[in-house]
Design a protein around this motif. Structure first.
Motif, PDB file in Angstrom:
ATOM      1  N   ARG A  54     -10.374   5.075  -5.095  1.00 20.69           N
ATOM      2  CA  ARG A  54      -9.403   4.332  -4.276  1.00 20.69           C
ATOM      3  C   ARG A  54     -10.069   3.109  -3.674  1.00 20.69           C
ATOM      4  O   ARG A  54     -11.175   3.173  -3.157  1.00 20.69           O
ATOM      5  CB  ARG A  54      -8.851   5.207  -3.171  1.00 20.69           C
TER       6      ARG A  54
ATOM      7  N   ALA B 200      -3.359   3.757  -0.862  1.00 20.79           N
ATOM      8  CA  ALA B 200      -4.243   2.897  -1.650  1.00 20.79           C
ATOM      9  C   ALA B 200      -3.706   1.481  -1.746  1.00 20.79           C
ATOM     10  O   ALA B 200      -2.501   1.263  -1.834  1.00 20.79           O
ATOM     11  CB  ALA B 200      -4.421   3.477  -3.048  1.00 20.79           C
TER      12      ALA B 200
ATOM     13  N   VAL C 131      -6.719   0.593  -7.230  1.00 18.62           N
ATOM     14  CA  VAL C 131      -7.631   1.630  -7.712  1.00 18.62           C
ATOM     15  C   VAL C 131      -8.598   1.023  -8.716  1.00 18.62           C
ATOM     16  O   VAL C 131      -8.305  -0.002  -9.334  1.00 18.62           O
ATOM     17  CB  VAL C 131      -6.899   2.831  -8.366  1.00 18.62           C
TER      18      VAL C 131
ATOM     19  N   CYS D   5     -11.078   8.155 -11.032  1.00 23.35           N
ATOM     20  CA  CYS D   5     -10.453   7.123 -10.222  1.00 23.35           C
ATOM     21  C   CYS D   5     -11.157   6.996  -8.875  1.00 23.35           C
ATOM     22  O   CYS D   5     -11.618   7.985  -8.314  1.00 23.35           O
ATOM     23  CB  CYS D   5      -8.984   7.442  -9.969  1.00 23.35           C
TER      24      CYS D   5
ATOM     25  N   PHE E 241      -4.140   9.698  -3.962  1.00 23.48           N
ATOM     26  CA  PHE E 241      -4.617   8.869  -2.859  1.00 23.48           C
ATOM     27  C   PHE E 241      -3.419   8.535  -1.985  1.00 23.48           C
ATOM     28  O   PHE E 241      -2.394   8.079  -2.478  1.00 23.48           O
ATOM     29  CB  PHE E 241      -5.274   7.598  -3.379  1.00 23.48           C
TER      30      PHE E 241
ATOM     31  N   ARG F  67       0.831  -1.198   0.000  1.00 22.42           N
ATOM     32  CA  ARG F  67       0.000   0.000   0.000  1.00 22.42           C
ATOM     33  C   ARG F  67       0.869   1.253   0.000  1.00 22.42           C
ATOM     34  O   ARG F  67       1.940   1.271   0.581  1.00 22.42           O
ATOM     35  CB  ARG F  67      -0.894   0.011   1.234  1.00 22.42           C
TER      36      ARG F  67
END
Length: 129
Positions: A127, A110, A113, A125, A107, A97
């Motif tokens: 997340r 994340a 996505v 987009c 983000f 992540r």
């Protein structure tokens, strides 16, 4: 007298290598993780652009079929107007992540996505964890 290294010289060399490794390896792993995230986001954006172009094209033909990167299932885009609804193209899960930049959205943490393709071809987009 044989030419060689003394024990002190060898210990200093090993210590220097240890310090360099302690700094370089985490930095290298961070670069690998960032590259993994960027490649997976680029893949899903490319597929979403194809889908958006097919949806915005407005043809009544068979449309195009793309394979969802995460599930491998087919996603039909464009073609018959009755099939031109909102599609979610999902990226593969990231190895680790971290921060992601996707279509101008940032983000912080994340896990993957989704790129949502609207029936008129717009994309955004989302997340996912």
């Amino acid at each position: 007298m044989a030419g060689g290294f003394t024990l002190v010289e060898l210990l200093i060399t090993v210590a220097i290598l240890g310090v360099v490794s302690a700094v370089a390896i985490p930095s290298y792993l961070g670069v690998v993780d960032r590259t993994d995230r960027k490649a997976k986001v680029a893949e899903v954006i490319g597929l979403a652009k194809e889908c958006a172009a097919a949806n915005a094209g407005g043809s009544d033909g068979p449309g195009i079929v793309i394979s969802d990167p995460r599930t491998g299932r087919p996603v039909i885009c464009g073609g018959d107007p009755r099939r031109r609804w909102r599609k979610n193209i999902k990226s593969q899960k990231f190895a680790k992540r971290g921060p992601v930049d996707c279509l101008g959205q940032n983000f912080a943490n994340a896990g993957s996505v989704w790129v949502r393709v609207e029936d008129d071809g717009r994309m955004r987009c989302i997340r996912r964890n």
